[in-house]
Design a protein around this motif. Sequence first.
Motif, PDB file in Angstrom:
ATOM      1  N   LYS A 193       0.836  -1.210   0.000  1.00  0.00           N
ATOM      2  CA  LYS A 193       0.000   0.000   0.000  1.00  0.00           C
ATOM      3  C   LYS A 193       0.869   1.258   0.000  1.00  0.00           C
ATOM      4  CE  LYS A 193      -0.719   0.122   5.012  1.00  0.00           C
ATOM      5  NZ  LYS A 193      -0.978  -1.112   5.766  1.00  0.00           N
TER       6      LYS A 193
ATOM      7  N   ASN B 252      -4.513  -2.687   0.542  1.00  0.00           N
ATOM      8  CA  ASN B 252      -5.622  -2.270   1.407  1.00  0.00           C
ATOM      9  C   ASN B 252      -6.694  -1.473   0.693  1.00  0.00           C
ATOM     10  OD1 ASN B 252      -3.124  -2.536   3.011  1.00  0.00           O
ATOM     11  ND2 ASN B 252      -4.514  -2.080   4.719  1.00  0.00           N
TER      12      ASN B 252
ATOM     13  N   ILE C  41      -6.424  -6.918   1.982  1.00  0.00           N
ATOM     14  CA  ILE C  41      -6.242  -6.973   3.440  1.00  0.00           C
ATOM     15  C   ILE C  41      -6.868  -5.785   4.158  1.00  0.00           C
ATOM     16  CG2 ILE C  41      -4.116  -8.352   3.211  1.00  0.00           C
ATOM     17  CD1 ILE C  41      -2.503  -5.826   3.836  1.00  0.00           C
TER      18      ILE C  41
ATOM     19  N   ILE D  65      -5.001  -8.158  13.761  1.00  0.00           N
ATOM     20  CA  ILE D  65      -4.052  -7.049  13.914  1.00  0.00           C
ATOM     21  C   ILE D  65      -4.134  -6.607  15.370  1.00  0.00           C
ATOM     22  CG2 ILE D  65      -3.309  -4.790  13.063  1.00  0.00           C
ATOM     23  CD1 ILE D  65      -5.206  -5.165  10.669  1.00  0.00           C
TER      24      ILE D  65
ATOM     25  N   MET E 251       3.265  -8.436  11.649  1.00  0.00           N
ATOM     26  CA  MET E 251       3.636  -7.365  10.727  1.00  0.00           C
ATOM     27  C   MET E 251       5.121  -7.050  10.996  1.00  0.00           C
ATOM     28  SD  MET E 251       0.001  -5.318  10.632  1.00  0.00           S
ATOM     29  CE  MET E 251       0.485  -3.959  11.635  1.00  0.00           C
ATOM     30  N   SER E 252       5.579  -5.930  10.460  1.00  0.00           N
ATOM     31  CA  SER E 252       7.021  -5.656  10.552  1.00  0.00           C
ATOM     32  C   SER E 252       7.560  -5.729  11.982  1.00  0.00           C
ATOM     33  CB  SER E 252       7.332  -4.279   9.968  1.00  0.00           C
ATOM     34  OG  SER E 252       7.066  -4.257   8.580  1.00  0.00           O
TER      35      SER E 252
ATOM     36  N   ARG F  23       2.356 -10.427   7.249  1.00  0.00           N
ATOM     37  CA  ARG F  23       2.031  -9.351   6.299  1.00  0.00           C
ATOM     38  C   ARG F  23       2.991  -8.195   6.540  1.00  0.00           C
ATOM     39  NH1 ARG F  23      -2.372 -10.261   9.339  1.00  0.00           N
ATOM     40  NH2 ARG F  23      -2.110  -8.136  10.045  1.00  0.00           N
TER      41      ARG F  23
ATOM     42  N   GLY G 202       4.971  -4.717   5.408  1.00  0.00           N
ATOM     43  CA  GLY G 202       5.094  -3.528   4.577  1.00  0.00           C
ATOM     44  C   GLY G 202       6.404  -2.813   4.827  1.00  0.00           C
ATOM     45  N   THR G 203       6.477  -2.102   5.955  1.00  0.00           N
ATOM     46  CA  THR G 203       7.603  -1.217   6.258  1.00  0.00           C
ATOM     47  C   THR G 203       8.963  -1.909   6.170  1.00  0.00           C
ATOM     48  OG1 THR G 203       6.098  -0.088   7.757  1.00  0.00           O
ATOM     49  CG2 THR G 203       8.426   0.443   7.972  1.00  0.00           C
TER      50      THR G 203
ATOM     51  N   ARG H 104       6.202   4.225   4.978  1.00  0.00           N
ATOM     52  CA  ARG H 104       5.210   4.774   4.058  1.00  0.00           C
ATOM     53  C   ARG H 104       5.117   6.276   4.236  1.00  0.00           C
ATOM     54  NH1 ARG H 104       3.189  -0.150   5.548  1.00  0.00           N
ATOM     55  NH2 ARG H 104       2.244   0.657   7.442  1.00  0.00           N
TER      56      ARG H 104
HETATM   57  C1  LIG Z   1      -0.177  -1.868   6.420  1.00  0.00           C
HETATM   58  C2  LIG Z   1      -0.571  -3.231   6.868  1.00  0.00           C
HETATM   59  C3  LIG Z   1       0.379  -4.223   7.131  1.00  0.00           C
HETATM   60  C4  LIG Z   1       1.878  -3.977   7.078  1.00  0.00           C
HETATM   61  O1  LIG Z   1       2.277  -3.255   8.185  1.00  0.00           O
HETATM   62  P1  LIG Z   1       3.839  -2.923   8.460  1.00  0.00           P
HETATM   63  O2  LIG Z   1       3.858  -2.552   9.878  1.00  0.00           O
HETATM   64  O3  LIG Z   1       4.207  -1.793   7.546  1.00  0.00           O
HETATM   65  O4  LIG Z   1       4.611  -4.166   8.174  1.00  0.00           O
HETATM   66  C5  LIG Z   1      -0.072  -5.486   7.471  1.00  0.00           C
HETATM   67  N1  LIG Z   1      -1.383  -5.771   7.560  1.00  0.00           N
HETATM   68  C6  LIG Z   1      -2.329  -4.853   7.313  1.00  0.00           C
HETATM   69  C7  LIG Z   1      -3.755  -5.230   7.436  1.00  0.00           C
HETATM   70  C8  LIG Z   1      -1.959  -3.559   6.965  1.00  0.00           C
HETATM   71  O5  LIG Z   1      -2.912  -2.654   6.745  1.00  0.00           O
END
Ligand SMILES: *Cc1c(COP(=O)(O)O)cnc(C)c1O
Length: 228
Positions: free
Chosen positions: A36, A57, A79, A163, A198-199, A214, A216-217, A223
């Motif tokens: 995202k 997302n 997601i 989450i 997550m990260s 999952r 991202g960062t 971001r």
């Molecule tokens: C943005 C997001 C992530 C990734 O999060 P990071 O902390 O950047 O790894 C994972 N899951 C969902 C649902 C997200 O919205």
Amino acid sequence: MSTIADNISLLDARIAHAANAVGRDPASVRLLAVSKTKPSQAVREAYAAGVRDVGENYLQEALGKQRELSDLPLIWHFIGPIQSNKTRAIAEHFDWVHSVDRLKIAQRLSEQRPAGLAPLNICLQVNVSGEASKSGCDPQDLPALARAVSALPGLRLRGLMAIPEPTDDRAAQEAAFASVRQLQQDLGLDLDTLSMGMSHDLEAAISQGATWVRIGTALFGARDYGPA
Ligand SMILES: *Cc1c(COP(=O)(O)O)cnc(C)c1O
């Protein structure tokens, strides 16, 4: 500056270390690259470094990247929060949805899944952080939701997604993820997926059974949402 390929190597090592620490096969934990706000080119670099699964997302943003990356055999995961008027496009353009938290959305996704495609893989998002979270179904409502979703023909219920409230306390992270795993076990259904971690908390999630992390960062960098 670290490149996306470097970040993926580091993540593979983190995942392997966390899995080995609890006697799990590292191959049982899969990396979902959450792109995202990141451009298609970043996803292309991740693909070149071995990523095959991409999480998005926001529907419009995802559809744009899917067009730009249509030459790559990527597997797309939705997601984010789902509004009713978005279900048709999600049912048509994704392989997985991790964020189903009510029956009405599941029914629409099932009805709108094109007949020529395999059933849509579904994780039910559960809220294990109470008031701290707006998304996810209440754990009390999960058994009925899971039974109803598992009967829908256009969907294949795979497991749960969560989450938890962010915290740096490893024990609290593990407790939240353990509660997700317990909720899944209590369903007594044949489920193979826990989408959690997550990260900042992937190690704790893997220690409690995560099968998708999952990220991202830690993969694409911080971001930038631009000026508010
Ligand atoms: C943005 C997001 C992530 C990734 O999060 P990071 O902390 O950047 O790894 C994972 N899951 C969902 C649902 C997200 O919205």
